[in-house]
Enzyme design. Structure first.
Site, PDB file in Angstrom:
ATOM      1  N   LYS A   1       0.887  -1.507  -0.009  1.00  0.00           N
ATOM      2  CA  LYS A   1      -0.038   0.053  -0.076  1.00  0.00           C
ATOM      3  C   LYS A   1       0.754   1.055  -0.061  1.00  0.00           C
ATOM      4  O   LYS A   1       2.388   1.071   0.226  1.00  0.00           O
ATOM      5  CB  LYS A   1      -0.930   0.298   1.367  1.00  0.00           C
ATOM      6  CG  LYS A   1      -2.318   0.960   1.178  1.00  0.00           C
ATOM      7  CD  LYS A   1      -3.256   0.290   0.204  1.00  0.00           C
ATOM      8  CE  LYS A   1      -4.451   0.681   0.607  1.00  0.00           C
ATOM      9  NZ  LYS A   1      -5.541   0.044   0.015  1.00  0.00           N
TER      10      LYS A   1
HETATM   11  N1  GLU Z   1      -7.194   0.416  -3.273  1.00  0.00           N
HETATM   12  C1  GLU Z   1      -8.018  -1.176  -3.614  1.00  0.00           C
HETATM   13  C2  GLU Z   1      -8.028  -2.069  -1.729  1.00  0.00           C
HETATM   14  O1  GLU Z   1      -7.680  -1.537  -0.686  1.00  0.00           O
HETATM   15  C3  GLU Z   1      -7.447  -2.071  -4.389  1.00  0.00           C
HETATM   16  C4  GLU Z   1      -6.257  -2.551  -4.675  1.00  0.00           C
HETATM   17  C5  GLU Z   1      -5.396  -3.264  -6.211  1.00  0.00           C
HETATM   18  O2  GLU Z   1      -6.429  -2.899  -6.719  1.00  0.00           O
HETATM   19  O3  GLU Z   1      -4.156  -2.797  -6.160  1.00  0.00           O
HETATM   20  O4  GLU Z   1      -8.002  -3.432  -1.978  1.00  0.00           O
END
Ligand code: GLU
Length: 419
Positions: A109
């Protein structure tokens, strides 16, 4: 997470959840010790030329929790409260999420502490490009693939892709997902998270023998996830009686007229003031009477303080980490059926995985193929979680975490410790 740098309410919560699952699994202590903290973290300064000519230095992060199953994967968040501990928690949740639904991806993240609503397009672009340049050596289609999260969208992903590609000297669409379709994005990615939430609500309703056409819903957060969820639920005949965003909360006992409501939000960028509804204090929204409650905003919204007031039958977690462990206990006693975040909102990363695969193969799928494959993966995971929950006599969250953690732990044991 073990050391002081990680300390934040979100990371403490993520570790507590992990510990509960690890204990139920009787997890190898050495593996548990490694999984409790991320593999790697990067903190970068992001000097950005503001429209008034000054240079503002934002702080950006990229945390890579675990890549034993495949490249790190996870969104980039733009929000004033972003900090290392929060990004670490979100990265850990991505590891369990990818593992739970069987993707060959790990958890990561990123984020920048900023208020994207207060930045001009120019400032947003400058900040995004410099952030990308700062993390350039840590991302890539085989390494770590960012995506949208709170406060970011397909335009931001397009700038990330372009900056990365300019540095490489050729187009590298596989470096991010959630891009515009015109530059290698996938059909159905924008709707994927909300659609996934709805597929999981449909399975839960079947499981609980509830007729969705007679159900009401309340949605906290009306960003990409909340909006799509509300719209698709309404299309199934669910009465969406309440919704909120940062501007406030609105309520209409007869159901919000969805088409007009979405148009109003699109035009005014807020739900507050919508003429077809009454306004209610934000704090009361979660406690409104409804069958399905969908938190689709930030973490730790349902806590030991307000959980007793919830009146829903199903809690479908569109957001990451919306419910604290104290609240989990109370909701369990109340008999509320939880579709935990790592299952409910996994549709986003599942279609991100499809996008990555399509980019790597330069071969693109139809929207029908995407929807069908998404639903198949989610439904399979849902029934796996139900199965473990029954067999192990644990709630849905612990069952989902047990599956996610177990797959990662098994892979770690196979691969061993490189020393
Ligand atoms: N931000 C989204 C999540 O928390 C998507 C992450 C992604 O598609 O890599 O799952």
């Amino acid at each position: 997470m073990a050391t002081i740098e990680w300390r934040s309410p979100a990371s403490e919560m993520a570790v507590r959840q992990f510990d509960i699952a690890a204990e139920r699994l009787n997890l190898d202590k050495n593996v548990a010790g490694r999984l409790r903290r991320p593999d790697r973290a990067l903190i970068v300064s992001v000097p950005t030329r503001m429209d008034d000519g000054s240079v503002h230095v934002f702080t950006g992060y990229r945390v890579q929790h675990n890549d034993v199953l495949g490249p790190f994967k996870g969104g980039i968040r733009y929000h004033p409260d972003v900090n290392l501990g929060e990004v670490g928690a979100l990265a850990m949740w991505m590891t369990w999420k990818c593992s739970l639904v069987g993707l060959p991806l790990g958890g990561g993240k990123g984020g920048i502490a900023c208020d994207p609503k207060k930045l001009s397009r120019n400032e947003l672009q400058g900040m995004t490009r410099r952030y990308t340049a700062e993390i350039l050596n840590f991302i890539g289609p085989e390494v770590d693939i960012p995506a949208p999260d709170m406060g970011t969208n397909e335009q931001v992903m397009a700038w990330v892709m372009d900056t990365y590609s300019q540095h490489k000297g050729y187009a590298v669409p596989g470096v991010v997902t959630g891009k515009p379709v015109d530059i290698g994005g996938s059909l159905g990615r924008r709707e994927a998270t909300g659609r996934g939430v709805v597929y999981m609500i449909m399975e839960a309703a079947k499981h609980l023998e509830l007729d969705l056409a007679k159900c009401s819903a309340v949605v906290q957060g009306f960003g990409n996830v909340g909006l799509v969820t509300a719209r698709e639920l309404a299309a199934l005949g669910v009465k969406v009686v309440g919704a909120s965003d940062t501007s406030g909360a609105v309520w209409n006992a007869k159901g919000l007229p969805m088409a007009e409501f979405v148009l109003y939000k699109d035009k005014n960028k807020r739900v507050q003031g919508f003429p077809g509804a009454e306004s209610v204090p934000g704090a009361e929204l979660l406690e409104l009477k409804c069958d399905i409650l969908i938190p689709a905003a930030g973490e730790m919204q349902i806590t030991g303080e307000n959980a007793a007031g919830l009146k829903c039958k199903i809690l479908a977690e569109g957001a990451n980490g919306p419910t604290t462990p104290e609240a989990d206990q109370i909701l369990k006693e109340k008999g509320i059926f939880i579709i935990p975040d790592i299952l409910a909102n996994a549709g986003g990363v599942i279609v991100s995985y499809f996008e990555w695969v399509q980019d790597l193969q330069n071969f693109f799928w139809t929207e029908d193929e995407i929807r069908n494959r998404l639903r198949e993966i989610l439904n399979r995971a849902f029934h796996e979680v139900i199965g473990v929950s029954r067999r192990e006599k644990v709630d849905m969250r612990v069952a989902a975490l047990m599956i996610g953690v177990k797959r990662v732990a098994r892979a770690m044991l196979w691969r061993g410790l490189y020393a």
